[in-house]
Motif scaffolding. Sequence first.
Motif: not given
Length: 220
Positions: A115-123
């Motif tokens: 889930d890149m949306s979640l991953a990028i937002a978290s990073l």
Amino acid sequence: MTWSWKSELPSWLMLAAMWILLAFAWPDAPERIPTHWNLRGEVDRMGGRFTGLMLLPITAVAIYLMLRFLPMIDPARANYDKFRTAYGVIRHGTLVMMAAIYALTIAIIRGASIDMSLAIASLVGVFFVAVGLVTPGLKRNWFFGLRTPWTLNSDVAWDRAHRIFGWTMVATGVAIVAAGWTRSAPWLFVVIGVLVAGMLAATWVSYTAWRDDPARAKGP
């Protein structure tokens, strides 16, 4: 500001990792590669091999060189030794975030379900929080931090404004993570609102602190 291979090693490792991943992924990479994801984690933009695989490592090298050499042309370069730790977090943290996003992109084109949306937002959110925690340690300079006419001419104004600006960055980072987890577009307005409100508050504090500082006429 003095430099050594030890101070540069974290950034060198991140850059090396990105280029090794590029060499590993290039031979079998598809012609079309995801380059952007919406809040729901769906791919909404594709690019070719250059855009999808080479652009981020090249950008990372450019950012490394910029952050490495900007202090040399800063009129306040003597101050960089005073915030070496904070500057290291900014420099190395930027490349860690970029390398992590790049690794996730490679994993996706190799078939992983992420889930890149979640991953990028978290990073990105964690990066904002980390930078916010060290922001109060920044000292006067012409490139990093909240640069107003008042912070650039008063140590008191700079320090007081950056205490507020640091917490603004932390709050913005938390809001970015929340936007990723909730997948809610209104949270994007919260992110912008928190950042703008905090910057305005820090700017006002910088003015009032400068106004009351007897040493305000001194330059950086």
